[in-house]
Design a protein around this motif. Structure first.
Motif, mmCIF file in Angstrom:
data_model
loop_
_atom_site.group_PDB
_atom_site.id
_atom_site.type_symbol
_atom_site.label_atom_id
_atom_site.label_comp_id
_atom_site.label_asym_id
_atom_site.label_seq_id
_atom_site.Cartn_x
_atom_site.Cartn_y
_atom_site.Cartn_z
ATOM 1 N N SER A 1 0.884 -1.019 0.344
ATOM 2 C CA SER A 1 0.092 -0.422 -0.118
ATOM 3 C C SER A 1 1.283 0.935 -0.154
ATOM 4 N N ASN A 2 1.889 1.187 -0.120
ATOM 5 C CA ASN A 2 3.208 2.611 -0.646
ATOM 6 C C ASN A 2 4.178 2.349 -1.146
ATOM 7 N N ARG B 1 -7.165 -1.954 -2.597
ATOM 8 C CA ARG B 1 -8.376 -1.028 -2.147
ATOM 9 C C ARG B 1 -8.667 -0.607 -0.885
ATOM 10 N N VAL B 2 -7.091 0.493 -0.817
ATOM 11 C CA VAL B 2 -7.445 0.664 1.095
ATOM 12 C C VAL B 2 -7.146 2.592 0.289
ATOM 13 N N LEU B 3 -6.581 2.581 -0.510
ATOM 14 C CA LEU B 3 -5.964 3.798 -1.180
ATOM 15 C C LEU B 3 -7.144 5.117 -2.350
ATOM 16 N N ASP C 1 -4.385 8.805 -2.683
ATOM 17 C CA ASP C 1 -3.413 7.626 -2.882
ATOM 18 C C ASP C 1 -2.947 7.327 -4.306
ATOM 19 N N ARG D 1 -0.171 10.010 -6.339
ATOM 20 C CA ARG D 1 1.130 9.705 -5.374
ATOM 21 C C ARG D 1 2.164 8.800 -5.497
ATOM 22 N N PRO E 1 -14.025 -4.654 1.565
ATOM 23 C CA PRO E 1 -13.793 -3.266 2.350
ATOM 24 C C PRO E 1 -12.639 -3.555 3.431
ATOM 25 N N MET E 2 -11.981 -4.786 2.857
ATOM 26 C CA MET E 2 -10.769 -5.023 4.220
ATOM 27 C C MET E 2 -9.439 -4.943 3.530
ATOM 28 N N ALA E 3 -8.586 -4.521 3.645
ATOM 29 C CA ALA E 3 -7.080 -5.125 2.831
ATOM 30 C C ALA E 3 -6.909 -6.330 3.072
ATOM 31 N N ALA F 1 -13.168 3.267 -1.588
ATOM 32 C CA ALA F 1 -11.949 3.721 -0.922
ATOM 33 C C ALA F 1 -11.209 4.717 -1.566
ATOM 34 N N ARG G 1 -12.717 9.514 -0.600
ATOM 35 C CA ARG G 1 -12.372 9.926 0.851
ATOM 36 C C ARG G 1 -13.969 9.323 1.296
ATOM 37 N N ARG G 2 -14.956 10.068 1.207
ATOM 38 C CA ARG G 2 -16.227 9.904 2.180
ATOM 39 C C ARG G 2 -16.210 8.463 2.433
ATOM 40 N N TRP G 3 -15.974 7.126 2.278
ATOM 41 C CA TRP G 3 -16.103 5.893 2.231
ATOM 42 C C TRP G 3 -15.271 5.635 3.819
ATOM 43 N N ARG G 4 -14.209 6.041 4.014
ATOM 44 C CA ARG G 4 -14.001 5.580 5.246
ATOM 45 C C ARG G 4 -14.854 5.939 6.599
#
Lengths: 328, 301
Positions: free
Chosen positions: A124-125, A145-147, A151, A154, A173-175, A322, A325-328
């Protein structure tokens, strides 16, 4: 910016041909065993079928990626090694891998085999991705699907590998690759057996207040008699928290990120991926064609739309997930 | 059987800073664990809350002779999270446990540990981690005893200590979405730190009001409490050298004593498990994963 590559799922040879015919640039598929993360009964490819599928795609100048993206069992790495050996021998255009042991094996034995990092590897990075490029020579990463889209942008600018993102289909919805929810309830996990919320542990019960869907002895959802019951995927269930019944983790929705094409293009994403190797030929044909048309329109600078996808989405509902950002 | 060590995992929950501090002070002064893991691994929004109690805890634990391990977050995405990870990883004087791929990258080439959120499912992955400097690996919670034994044996050859999660609610998933905030009708960005209300996590029940899971911010854990007391001696015989006890709001000193007593042969594992059942008052115990079953199962024979 270049045009997006469209990556489409195939759980059967018929689905593979349908995806190619409907305009997939590349199709991803798995062998018929627990080396891939869609290890469902009646799905996936024998070696012979994979060979024929690759021939069909290559004759039409399309590609086939082979997903070998579960985590190898301790003391029994041979099936994963054999899957890599066979993918290389069959002329797969890439293998999609999650396990560091399998990546290491593929990189050492087949330096020319194109390695894509599976979403199940949960990189994820840029630090993680760059390490895997340096260590194993990965050429592409399927982003977890956590970005959100910023994100993704970048990250794309910081890594020297291609990026592939999911744009349509079921959405965790999970990593991914770090979830043992199914395992906790059924003993079967995406990482080890390549299954989540397996059908073998699903029960449907008719009660006075409607149809109840259960997984491994736990009620996942309840539907009124006149409503169609959804499949009891654990994280899409309705639970009671703080005395309130709610879809806690995620509603039964499908990802549809086509509205975000400009942002994804701006971000520098290489490839767009459709989820759904468990889906039938007709679904694949329709979804792939809709995406092909939308991407072609986008390339021409025209407006694009996907109204007919509405009927294909899980539960009839869609989300950009995801990516916003509103999804978080 | 005295070779096996106990480690106290990081506090996973959003405990108030003074509660967090006093918990570790008590661990330093009174509790016989060999390793203590520190770090906010679940949510980067919580991390600054511990700033003012961090150094006193590190000092007290160090003075008590505890070996401290600094744990990196499970999920690292944003520029701020990456910056925090780089700062943590830059401390060459500290033993650090990697909990994501970014940490693996930054810690490569020096001695470090691998946490249970990094996927080490087989001896091949273990060999790669060892080559990059891993000296201890806490295996993923869903592995069974056969896989653990295979890796414990491989670990001996590679000079890697193999550790398993032996007590506490087991982490099952991590998300970029905060389900704790969501349960309260809030968004992650305006979460009001509601996770701080639930010291052992927020109960999730099925529609039939059956206990099911626990929510802790962006993390989802088991409702049941993992208990490997009855399996400890077999795991030691298989080569597991460290057992992780995950902090909860119950009497952790008593939990540690039970595990130490069984490891040292002073107590029978099955009898100790019955005592633990009373300690966790009302929560079911589970050992299913290690027996190759669904994780929530409790195998008693």
């Amino acid at each position: 910016m270049g045009r997006f590559e469209l990556i489409c799922p195939a759980g059967t040879p018929a689905a593979l041909r349908a995806a190619v015919d409907a305009g997939a640039d590349s199709v991803y598929a798995g062998f018929r065993d627990d080396t891939n993360a869609r290890n469902f009964p009646g799905l996936n490819f024998s070696r012979r079928e994979m060979e024929q599928g690759i021939a069909y795609a290559h004759a039409r100048h399309r590609q086939v990626f082979i997903a070998i993206n579960t985590f190898a069992v301790a003391g029994n790495l041979a099936p994963w090694h054999r899957a890599i050996d066979d993918a290389a021998a069959l002329g797969a255009d890439a293998v999609i891998v999650a396990d560091y042991a399998v990546l290491a094996y593929a990189a050492r034995r087949y330096p020319d085999l194109r390695l894509h990092l599976s979403v199940q590897a949960s990189a994820s990075n840029p630090e993680a991705i760059t390490m895997l490029r340096e260590q194993f020579g990965i050429r592409r990463v399927v982003l977890p699907r956590v970005l959100d889209v910023s994100d993704v942008g970048r990250l794309c600018h910081e890594v020297d590998v291609e990026t592939e993102v999911f744009v349509f289909g079921g959405m965790c919805p999970m990593a991914e690759g770090r979830c043992a929810l199914s395992s906790y309830v059924t003993g079967h996990s995406p990482n080890r057996q390549g299954v989540c919320s397996p059908a073998s542990h699903v029960r449907y019960e008719t009660r006075d207040d409607g149809l109840v869907t259960r997984l491994g002895g736990f009620t996942i959802n309840r539907f009124p008699r006149d409503e169609q019951a959804g499949y009891p995927t654990l994280c899409k269930g309705r639970f009671v928290v703080l005395e309130r019944e709610q879809y806690l983790f995620e509603e039964p929705t499908s990802l549809n990120a086509l509205a975000l094409l400009p942002q994804l293009a701006e971000a520098g994403v290489t490839a767009l991926k459709i989820e759904g190797r468990q889906r039938g030929r007709a679904y694949i044909e329709a979804v792939v064609r809709q995406h092909r048309d939308a991407l072609d329109a986008f390339d021409r600078g025209e407006t694009w739309s996907s109204p007919e996808l509405d009927g294909l989405a899980e539960g009839g509902r869609e989300t950009t997930g995801a990516y916003e950002r509103r999804w978080r | 059987m005295t070779a096996a060590e106990l480690s106290l995992g990081p506090v996973l929950f959003n405990w108030a800073p003074e509660v967090w501090r006093d918990f570790y002070f008590a661990i330093a002064d009174e509790v016989a664990v060999d390793w203590v893991h520190l770090g906010e691994v679940v949510c980067s929004k919580r991390a600054p809350l511990l700033d003012k109690v961090w150094e006193p805890v590190v000092e007290r634990l160090g003075a008590a002779g505890k070996r401290i391990v600094f744990d990196t977050p499970h999920l690292v995405v944003s520029p701020a999270e990456r910056q925090a990870l780089r700062a943590l990883s830059a401390r060459q004087d500290r033993m650090i446990e990697a909990n994501d791929g970014g940490a693996l990258a930054l810690l490569g080439g020096r001695p470090h540990m691998i946490g249970p959120m990094v996927n080490c499912y087989n001896e091949g992955a273990m060999a790669w981690f060892a080559e990059r400097g891993a000296v201890a690996i806490c295996l993923p919670g869903e592995l069974d005893s056969a896989a653990i034994a295979t890796m414990a044996q491989a670990g001996r050859g590679l000079g890697v200590a193999v550790e398993v999660h032996a007590f506490g609610r087991v982490p099952l998933a991590i998300s970029s979405r905060c389900n704790h905030a969501r349960a309260h009708g809030l968004h992650k960005d305006g979460c009001q730190f509601v996770c701080g209300r639930d010291g052992d996590g927020l109960a999730v029940q099925t529609l039939d009001r059956q206990d099911f899971l626990a929510i802790n911010g962006t993390q989802t854990l088991s409702h049941a409490v993992v208990c490997l007391l009855a399996e400890l001696r077999d795991l030691v015989a298989a080569g597991v050298s460290r057992f992780r006890l995950s902090p909860q709001t119950i009497d952790m000193k008593a939990v540690v004593t039970l595990y130490r007593d069984v490891l040292d042969g002073r107590r029978d594992g099955v009898a100790a498990r019955a005592d633990l059942g009373r300690l966790v008052a009302g929560l079911p115990l589970a050992n299913g994963f290690i027996h190759g079953r669904e994780g929530l199962a409790l195998v008693t024979a």
